[in-house]
Structures are given as C-alpha cells and as structure tokens.
Design a protein around this motif. Structure first.
Motif, PDB file in Angstrom:
ATOM      1  N   SER A   8      32.729  25.677  34.922  1.00 21.85           N
ATOM      2  CA  SER A   8      34.079  25.854  35.470  1.00 21.85           C
ATOM      3  C   SER A   8      34.160  27.074  36.352  1.00 21.85           C
ATOM      4  N   GLN A  11      32.461  26.306  39.628  1.00 16.91           N
ATOM      5  CA  GLN A  11      33.231  25.411  40.475  1.00 16.91           C
ATOM      6  C   GLN A  11      34.364  26.139  41.191  1.00 16.91           C
ATOM      7  N   ARG A  12      34.893  27.190  40.566  1.00 13.29           N
ATOM      8  CA  ARG A  12      36.015  27.898  41.159  1.00 13.29           C
ATOM      9  C   ARG A  12      35.566  29.181  41.845  1.00 13.29           C
ATOM     10  N   SER A  13      34.349  29.221  42.324  1.00 13.46           N
ATOM     11  CA  SER A  13      33.827  30.402  42.999  1.00 13.46           C
ATOM     12  C   SER A  13      34.109  30.319  44.488  1.00 13.46           C
ATOM     13  N   ARG A  35      42.882  32.442  39.288  1.00 12.63           N
ATOM     14  CA  ARG A  35      41.725  32.119  38.444  1.00 12.63           C
ATOM     15  C   ARG A  35      40.517  31.655  39.252  1.00 12.63           C
ATOM     16  N   TRP A  36      40.394  32.178  40.472  1.00  7.37           N
ATOM     17  CA  TRP A  36      39.163  31.962  41.237  1.00  7.37           C
ATOM     18  C   TRP A  36      38.173  33.076  40.902  1.00  7.37           C
ATOM     19  N   ASN A  37      36.912  32.734  40.870  1.00  6.62           N
ATOM     20  CA  ASN A  37      35.853  33.715  40.706  1.00  6.62           C
ATOM     21  C   ASN A  37      35.484  34.194  42.112  1.00  6.62           C
ATOM     22  N   GLU A  57      32.025  27.013  45.539  1.00  5.33           N
ATOM     23  CA  GLU A  57      32.827  25.856  45.913  1.00  5.33           C
ATOM     24  C   GLU A  57      33.368  26.008  47.322  1.00  5.33           C
ATOM     25  N   SER A 100      36.893  21.199  49.368  1.00  5.42           N
ATOM     26  CA  SER A 100      37.248  21.661  48.033  1.00  5.42           C
ATOM     27  C   SER A 100      38.495  20.937  47.548  1.00  5.42           C
ATOM     28  N   ARG A 102      40.580  22.212  45.771  1.00 10.16           N
ATOM     29  CA  ARG A 102      41.623  23.237  45.717  1.00 10.16           C
ATOM     30  C   ARG A 102      41.767  23.953  47.056  1.00 10.16           C
ATOM     31  N   GLU A 105      45.068  25.672  47.774  1.00  5.93           N
ATOM     32  CA  GLU A 105      45.213  26.965  47.099  1.00  5.93           C
ATOM     33  C   GLU A 105      44.645  28.079  47.964  1.00  5.93           C
TER      34      GLU A 105
END
Length: 417
Positions: A8, A11-13, A35-37, A57, A100, A102, A105
């Motif tokens: 997870s 994926q949010r990097s 909550r993105w890395n 991502e 992506s 997202r 976002e």
C-alpha cells in the motif's frame, strides 16, 4: 510492516522533482496529509536516487531542473519506470502513458500548493507565479500541451542521453552517457577504462556534476605524474618534519576532496605498497597522514581511470586484486575514436569553433575531412584536436584546411620560400 501494508505504501508513493524549495515543501506537506508517501527531490540527480530503489505510482516533474535537462530526465524516468504516472507542473501528462488511480488527488494538491505560493509571493519574493501554468483538473485528452515530452517504453532504445562534456552522437557515446547518468546519483566507486586520449577525466567530471556531491570539491591526481616517494604524502598528506623537506604540514588530495569526488588518473601506476594503504581507506573511510598517528575520517567518492588492463595486472601480481574490485564497483568504458568515426565531423567542427576564439576561424574541405575519417587515431580525440590545431597553423592565410595541411607527427610539409 505486513506485505499488504508495504504494498500500500509503495502504491501511494510519489516523487516530486521540483527545484523551488517553497513549492516542493508545500506540495510535500499536502500530499503527506493525503497519506501519500512523498519522496522530494530538488533536481534530477536526487530523483534518480529514488528511482534506483523504487517504482513510484506517480511523479511530478518541473519544466526546468538545475542539474539535468528536464526532457532527457523525463525520457529516462519513463523508460526506467514505465508504470509511473508522469505529471508536469502545468498538470498535463501524456495521454497514452500510465495513469494513476489517484491522479485527481495529485492535481488538486499541485494546484493548491501553487496557489498558496502565489499568495505568499509578494511577501517573500521567493516564488515567481508567472513561471507556472495553472490548469483545471481535466482529463489527459484535453490537458494543455506538456512542456516535457515523455517517450514511450517501446521506443526507449532511441532515447538519447547527451552530456555537455562530450561531442558526438554515436550509439556507443549515447550508451556511455546513459551509464554515467545511471551511476552518478549513487555512491558507488567508478572505474573509467579507455585508451589514452579518449577523455577519461571528462567522464569523471560528468559523474561528479550529476551526483549529489556536485557542490563539493572535485580533486584530480595523476598517479603517473608524481614520483613514487612523494605520492603517499600527496594522497594522504603529511605533518611537519615527517620527512626531509617537509617544512610545513600539508593536506592530502583525499582530505581536500572531503564531501566530493577524487579522480585518480592512471591508477595502474600506483605502487603496490601504496595500494594497500589505499585499500584500507576504501574499506573504513579513514586516512592517516605521513608522520601522524591518529587517523582522520573523510567522506570521498573515488573515480579512478586507467588505460591498462587492471585485472590482467592483478593476475600478474602487479596490481592488488582486492583493490581492483573495490574500484571497479561500476566500470565504464570509453570507446576509441576509431570505434565511432561517425563523430569525427562533429568533433572537427567543435575544435575549429574553439580555435576560432583565439585564431582566425577556418573551414575544412570535404577532401580533408575524408582523409581524417580514414586515419587510425591511436591518440584518439586528443590526437584529433592536436592535428586540427596543427592544420589551422599550416594553412596560414588560407580560408580552409585542405588535405595537404593534414600531417601526422614526423611528416611535416616542407616550408615554402
């Protein structure tokens, strides 16, 4: 962290390649709150360090980078991470590239960060709002034309990775440039291999310029140019009175390169006893000055170069094999000029243009250029440069270089009276 949780996070990097400090910080904070890395980078070299260990991502890339050409960086990133959604600072992207889930976002956070910087610009003077294009959150098909072209993976073999240190467009030179760009952001030692006159120091300078150490010293030492009995003191430094003639203490080249890069040319000429001391430095990062008992810790990246086959020398016990392995973490080989003859016209034009700064500007005839294309070039690019310089002198008042002006050493034409 569980496998699911780790996936997870991956994926949010998102990697932010943004030179502007204020914008980068604001966008990082916004995305972290979503909550993105976030992996921020102020330039291409720093971003490459992130890409070497992960496939994010998404990536947001500025239209200008301080260390790399933005278009070339984007092309490289697209080939290395084809599944990464590449967004530009105006919010645009390549319609056929990875998308992506997202993306909206990211676009929302980007626009909010830009507007925030615009609001604070009058007070701080640190953000040029005119430099950014603010696009609404729209599908890629109607997004504004991107300022950085993204090359698709299926044509990645055609990507050209030019470096300003080199002149030429041969396939081998493009491969060399790509290798330099790959290794530069990392801390690995580099061993530059190539014949005399190919430009090994230029490779070392390019590695340093594209690395995170670019703002620190780049120090050069030719191991063949310093007498053996002085080489140790030159490398490691010495204290006052350490040996006859040492009237003052002196910093060595390794210490002088602290935080930066030390280029050791002709490393094959380093004496065996000194190789052992060099190996200890590479293993523990400490040096000991001649005449000093206490070691000093330094942080130096080594780029070494040689025209000799070090592995063969090691098998003949003329070079330490363990030192060879320490130096050759990432070997880079420069092609000889005869292996890239198609670059000769460009090299000739480049040399004539440089000579034109201090001498009358000359042209070259097609016959003379054809003659140059057929030579063996044992001295490589350096020999070519000297030959063109000699030809410019020999053609005197004439406007251009003709075949009779091309002379090898020892074959100078008779002077006319």
């Amino acid at each position: 962290m569980s496998v699911v949780a780790a996936a997870s996070v991956q994926q949010r990097s998102v990697v932010l390649v943004i030179p502007d400090t204020e914008l980068r910080h604001k966008l990082s904070s916004l995305l972290a709150g979503m909550r993105w890395n976030v992996f921020p980078a102020s330039g291409g070299a720093e971003a490459m360090m992130h890409l070497g260990s992960m496939a994010p991502e998404a990536m947001i890339v500025d239209h200008w980078l301080p260390d790399l050409d933005a278009a070339e960086f984007a092309e490289y990133a697209a080939t290395l991470c084809p599944a990464t959604d590449m967004l530009q600072m105006d919010g645009s992207c390549n319609g056929s590239a990875a998308r992506s889930a997202r993306r909206n976002e990211l676009l929302h956070a980007l626009r909010e960060a830009q507007e925030s910087c615009m609001e604070t610009a009058p007070a701080t003077g640190g953000f040029d709002g005119a430099a950014w294009l603010h696009a609404p959150v729209t599908p890629p098909s109607v997004a504004p034309v991107t300022a950085v072209k993204v090359v698709q993976p299926e044509v990645s073999e055609e990507v050209r990775m030019h470096l300003p240190e080199f002149v030429g467009d041969a396939v081998k030179m493009r491969e060399l440039a790509q290798q330099i760009r790959l290794v530069a952001p990392h801390a690995a030692n580099v061993l530059v291999l190539g014949e005399t006159g190919t430009g090994k120091e230029l490779v070392a300078k390019a590695v340093h310029r594209l690395s995170p150490r670019a703002g620190k010293p780049f120090v050069v030492l030719n191991c063949a140019a310093i007498p053996e009995h002085l080489l140790e003191a030159e490398l490691f430094g010495h204290t006052r009175g350490a040996f006859t003639g040492a009237v003052t203490s002196r910093m060595g080249r390794i210490e002088a390169a602290h935080g930066g890069t030390l280029f050791l040319d002709e490393i094959g000429e380093m004496p065996l006893p000194l190789q052992a001391k060099m190996l200890r430095f590479l293993e523990n990062g400490e040096i000991q000055k001649v005449g000093e008992n206490e070691p000093i810790r330094v942080d130096v990246r080594i780029v070494a170069a040689t025209h000799q086959p070090l592995e063969e020398l090691a098998h003949d016990h003329r070079f330490r094999l363990d030192l060879y392995y320490r130096l050759a973490v990432f070997p880079v080989e420069i092609p000889a000029l005869r292996e890239r003859r198609e670059d000769i016209p460009m090299l000739v034009e480049h040399t004539l243009r440089k000579l034109g700064d201090t001498m009358p500007r000359k042209s070259i005839s097609s016959e003379a250029l054809s003659l140059l294309m057929d030579l063996d070039w044992a001295g490589n690019v350096r020999e070519l440069g000297h030959m063109i310089h000699r030809a410019v002198i020999l053609c005197g008042e004439e406007a251009g270089i003709r075949p009779e002006h091309i002379r090898l050493p020892g074959c100078m034409p008779a002077m006319q009276h």
